[in-house]
Design a protein around this motif. Structure first.
Motif, PDB file in Angstrom:
ATOM      1  N   GLY A   1       0.843  -1.198   0.000  1.00  0.00           N
ATOM      2  CA  GLY A   1       0.000   0.000   0.000  1.00  0.00           C
ATOM      3  C   GLY A   1       0.869   1.234   0.000  1.00  0.00           C
ATOM      4  N   ALA A   2       0.483   2.252  -0.751  1.00  0.00           N
ATOM      5  CA  ALA A   2       1.315   3.463  -0.824  1.00  0.00           C
ATOM      6  C   ALA A   2       0.457   4.705  -1.021  1.00  0.00           C
ATOM      7  CB  ALA A   2       2.324   3.354  -1.969  1.00  0.00           C
ATOM      8  N   LEU A   3       0.820   5.752  -0.314  1.00  0.00           N
ATOM      9  CA  LEU A   3       0.229   7.081  -0.488  1.00  0.00           C
ATOM     10  C   LEU A   3       1.407   8.036  -0.569  1.00  0.00           C
ATOM     11  CD1 LEU A   3      -2.510   8.743  -0.383  1.00  0.00           C
ATOM     12  CD2 LEU A   3      -1.971   9.133   2.018  1.00  0.00           C
ATOM     13  N   THR A   4       1.711   8.540  -1.764  1.00  0.00           N
ATOM     14  CA  THR A   4       2.969   9.260  -1.978  1.00  0.00           C
ATOM     15  C   THR A   4       2.751  10.542  -2.776  1.00  0.00           C
ATOM     16  OG1 THR A   4       3.635   8.389  -4.156  1.00  0.00           O
ATOM     17  CG2 THR A   4       3.983   6.947  -2.250  1.00  0.00           C
TER      18      THR A   4
ATOM     19  N   PHE B   1       0.320  25.757   3.534  1.00  0.00           N
ATOM     20  CA  PHE B   1       0.389  27.017   4.279  1.00  0.00           C
ATOM     21  C   PHE B   1       1.110  28.037   3.412  1.00  0.00           C
ATOM     22  CE2 PHE B   1       4.082  24.470   5.342  1.00  0.00           C
ATOM     23  CZ  PHE B   1       5.147  25.371   5.246  1.00  0.00           C
ATOM     24  N   ASP B   2       1.081  29.286   3.828  1.00  0.00           N
ATOM     25  CA  ASP B   2       1.769  30.344   3.104  1.00  0.00           C
ATOM     26  C   ASP B   2       3.268  30.256   3.416  1.00  0.00           C
ATOM     27  OD1 ASP B   2       2.795  32.615   1.948  1.00  0.00           O
ATOM     28  OD2 ASP B   2       1.595  34.035   3.125  1.00  0.00           O
ATOM     29  N   ALA B   3       4.038  29.808   2.427  1.00  0.00           N
ATOM     30  CA  ALA B   3       5.479  29.605   2.627  1.00  0.00           C
ATOM     31  C   ALA B   3       6.315  30.745   2.070  1.00  0.00           C
ATOM     32  CB  ALA B   3       5.899  28.284   1.984  1.00  0.00           C
ATOM     33  N   SER B   4       5.687  31.857   1.733  1.00  0.00           N
ATOM     34  CA  SER B   4       6.389  32.932   1.027  1.00  0.00           C
ATOM     35  C   SER B   4       7.544  33.538   1.819  1.00  0.00           C
ATOM     36  CB  SER B   4       5.406  34.036   0.614  1.00  0.00           C
ATOM     37  OG  SER B   4       4.775  34.587   1.761  1.00  0.00           O
ATOM     38  N   LEU B   5       7.519  33.442   3.149  1.00  0.00           N
ATOM     39  CA  LEU B   5       8.595  34.015   3.956  1.00  0.00           C
ATOM     40  C   LEU B   5       9.678  32.993   4.313  1.00  0.00           C
ATOM     41  CD1 LEU B   5       6.560  36.322   6.384  1.00  0.00           C
ATOM     42  CD2 LEU B   5       7.754  36.950   4.264  1.00  0.00           C
ATOM     43  N   PHE B   6       9.494  31.751   3.891  1.00  0.00           N
ATOM     44  CA  PHE B   6      10.465  30.713   4.209  1.00  0.00           C
ATOM     45  C   PHE B   6      11.559  30.654   3.149  1.00  0.00           C
ATOM     46  CE2 PHE B   6       6.895  29.656   6.784  1.00  0.00           C
ATOM     47  CZ  PHE B   6       7.380  28.921   7.866  1.00  0.00           C
ATOM     48  N   LYS B   7      12.740  30.207   3.553  1.00  0.00           N
ATOM     49  CA  LYS B   7      13.843  30.064   2.596  1.00  0.00           C
ATOM     50  C   LYS B   7      13.514  29.012   1.544  1.00  0.00           C
ATOM     51  CE  LYS B   7      17.338  31.425   5.972  1.00  0.00           C
ATOM     52  NZ  LYS B   7      18.448  30.943   6.831  1.00  0.00           N
ATOM     53  N   THR B   8      12.809  27.964   1.952  1.00  0.00           N
ATOM     54  CA  THR B   8      12.332  26.938   1.023  1.00  0.00           C
ATOM     55  C   THR B   8      10.818  27.036   0.940  1.00  0.00           C
ATOM     56  OG1 THR B   8      14.163  25.438   1.499  1.00  0.00           O
ATOM     57  CG2 THR B   8      12.165  24.459   0.596  1.00  0.00           C
ATOM     58  N   GLN B   9      10.308  27.153  -0.269  1.00  0.00           N
ATOM     59  CA  GLN B   9       8.871  27.406  -0.462  1.00  0.00           C
ATOM     60  C   GLN B   9       8.179  26.278  -1.221  1.00  0.00           C
ATOM     61  OE1 GLN B   9       8.992  31.241  -2.385  1.00  0.00           O
ATOM     62  NE2 GLN B   9      10.173  32.135  -0.702  1.00  0.00           N
ATOM     63  N   PHE B  10       8.815  25.110  -1.274  1.00  0.00           N
ATOM     64  CA  PHE B  10       8.256  23.985  -2.024  1.00  0.00           C
ATOM     65  C   PHE B  10       8.511  22.688  -1.256  1.00  0.00           C
ATOM     66  CE2 PHE B  10      12.604  24.641  -3.273  1.00  0.00           C
ATOM     67  CZ  PHE B  10      13.146  23.367  -3.323  1.00  0.00           C
ATOM     68  N   ALA B  11       7.789  21.666  -1.632  1.00  0.00           N
ATOM     69  CA  ALA B  11       7.933  20.348  -1.001  1.00  0.00           C
ATOM     70  C   ALA B  11       7.286  19.317  -1.918  1.00  0.00           C
ATOM     71  CB  ALA B  11       7.284  20.339   0.374  1.00  0.00           C
ATOM     72  N   CYS B  12       7.413  18.067  -1.538  1.00  0.00           N
ATOM     73  CA  CYS B  12       6.708  16.979  -2.229  1.00  0.00           C
ATOM     74  C   CYS B  12       5.497  16.598  -1.377  1.00  0.00           C
ATOM     75  CB  CYS B  12       7.621  15.788  -2.447  1.00  0.00           C
ATOM     76  SG  CYS B  12       8.880  16.039  -3.706  1.00  0.00           S
ATOM     77  N   GLU B  13       4.374  17.288  -1.600  1.00  0.00           N
ATOM     78  CA  GLU B  13       3.145  17.020  -0.859  1.00  0.00           C
ATOM     79  C   GLU B  13       2.360  15.885  -1.525  1.00  0.00           C
ATOM     80  OE1 GLU B  13       1.929  21.465   0.735  1.00  0.00           O
ATOM     81  OE2 GLU B  13       1.389  20.916  -1.316  1.00  0.00           O
ATOM     82  N   VAL B  14       1.524  15.205  -0.745  1.00  0.00           N
ATOM     83  CA  VAL B  14       0.512  14.317  -1.323  1.00  0.00           C
ATOM     84  C   VAL B  14      -0.517  15.221  -1.980  1.00  0.00           C
ATOM     85  CG1 VAL B  14      -1.267  12.599  -0.843  1.00  0.00           C
ATOM     86  CG2 VAL B  14       0.917  12.505   0.383  1.00  0.00           C
TER      87      VAL B  14
END
Length: 417
Positions: A12-15, A41-54
């Motif tokens: 089973g996988a949720l990725t 969330f609003d990531a505009s003030l973070f150094k990293t503004q992206f991720a691998c979300e489900v």
């Protein structure tokens, strides 16, 4: 001692690149990147503004609304992946001995979102301690196994391993050992993580661990590339049904592969950095081979930890060359984190699934996002850059290494009579 054989009978996988095992495998074969701007969330003030979300996740599509509200996302992910694995296995829960069926799960952090939200609400309030009655049960890392066991009635060994990014593989090795020692027949094992939160991104940013390639997130996870600048945070879950071979055979189960060995070591070096010569990594791969009764030349594919960090990728390759010698040049090596990002405690689970499917299908998933060779890495190694490759995979080894110096390796091979 006559050890039992252990086989894989359900997945089973949720990725970030697929919400079921077939979707996940298609994403891996096709070199799909799961990285994109953060939507949680609003990531505009973070150094990293992206991720691998489900992507497009709605817990209520899978779970009863009242039940879902009692769970942190990491537990929701665990429940969804476990359900797919149970269905895939074809287990008849009325015909197995539930006292010999257990759940061992991995999570490096547990309910981070729940902890962040509850503490934030308290700080923003008037000082009156108003906390959700489910705060503690939602947060604790072991609650995932509690919920899974309650749903399926599994009354055997039940706990969560916490060894940072090695947690998922750690859980699989523990389940493997219980079965081969004759102490259980069946386990739901794997791992889940849901750390794409303000605290998760901010904390890893403070450590300078994450890529900051905000202008091109889909190419940010680039293991072994000269210009790699850190890992990409991912989330999700992977679940594997491990079963004693004769038990699986007696019920006519579909068998994906055999789990034949595992190893666990510690670097005893640094809280976050790997040993520069890959000492712990080479030791753990050697132990896994010895445990499986295999020689280095019996391995065809290594699914590496390969996080896309400057130090980690080099030390792991050094370790592979030390253990495998000349055979290292006949291996396929790839980092599926280039596509999924780094799922922390769930990484070992989804990467074990990738390894199992490579054995079953004779396809090695690629390391995508390779643009420039790193002069610190041997260009003659087959790091499976950018495109999947077809080959027979008799046995696959999967590595996961965690902060604190935790190392785990696990080996799956084609099932033999």
């Amino acid at each position: 001692m006559n050890l039992k054989r252990v086989v894989v009978t359900g997945l089973g996988a949720l990725t970030p690149i697929g919400k079921t095992v077939p979707e996940f495998w298609e994403g891996l074969k096709n070199g799909v990147s799961g990285a994109a701007p953060i939507t949680r969330f609003d990531a505009s003030l973070f150094k990293t503004q992206f991720a691998c979300e489900v992507k497009d996740f709605d817990a209520e599509q899978y779970l009863d609304r009242k039940e879902a509200r009692k769970m942190d996302p990491f537990t929701q992910y665990a429940m969804i992946a476990a359900d797919e694995a149970i269905l895939d296995s074809g287990l008849d829960l009325e015909k197995i001995n539930l006292l010999r069926a257990g759940v061992i799960w991995g999570s490096g952090i547990g309910g981070l979102k729940t902890f962040q939200d509850e503490v934030s609400d308290f700080v923003r309030g008037d000082g009156t301690p108003r906390f959700n009655p489910f705060f503690i049960p939602k947060m604790i890392a072991d609650i995932s196994t509690g919920f899974i066991s309650i749903k399926y009635g599994f009354k055997g060994p039940n706990f969560v391993t916490v060894s940072a990014c090695a947690s998922g593989t750690n859980a699989l090795i523990d389940a493997f050992n219980y079965i081969r020692l004759g102490k259980a027949d069946v386990f739901i094992s794997g791992g889940s993580e849901a750390a794409v939160t303000e605290a998760g991104i901010g904390g890893f940013n403070a450590m300078k661990a994450l890529s900051q390639r905000n202008d091109a997130p889909e190419t940010a996870s680039r293991p072994f590339d000269k210009d790699r600048d850190g890992f990409v945070l991912g989330e999700g879950a992977g679940a594997i049904i491990l079963e004693e071979y004769e038990h699986a055979k007696a019920r006519g189960a579909k068998i994906y592969a055999e789990l034949v060995g595992g190893g666990m070591t510690a670097d005893a070096h640094h809280i976050t950095a790997p040993h520069p010569d890959g000492e712990g990594a080479s030791n753990v791969m050697q132990l896994a081979l010895e445990d499986a009764g295999l020689k280095p030349e019996d391995i065809d594919y290594i699914n590496v930890h390969g996080t896309s960090t400057p130090l980690g990728d080099v030390s792991e390759v050094k370790a592979i060359q030390k253990v495998f010698g000349d055979h290292a040049y006949k291996l396929n090596i790839s980092s599926t984190k280039s596509m999924t990002g780094h799922l922390l405690g769930a990484a070992g689970a989804i990467e074990a699934i990738a390894s199992i499917l490579a054995v079953q299908n004779g396809i090695v998933p690629p390391t995508i996002n390779h643009f420039t060779d790193d002069e610190n890495l041997d260009v003659h190694l087959n790091l499976t850059f950018n495109k999947a490759q077809k080959r027979e995979v008799r046995a696959a080894l999967s590595n996961t290494f965690g902060f604190g110096g935790h190392n785990c390796s696990i080996i799956f091979k084609k099932i033999a009579g």
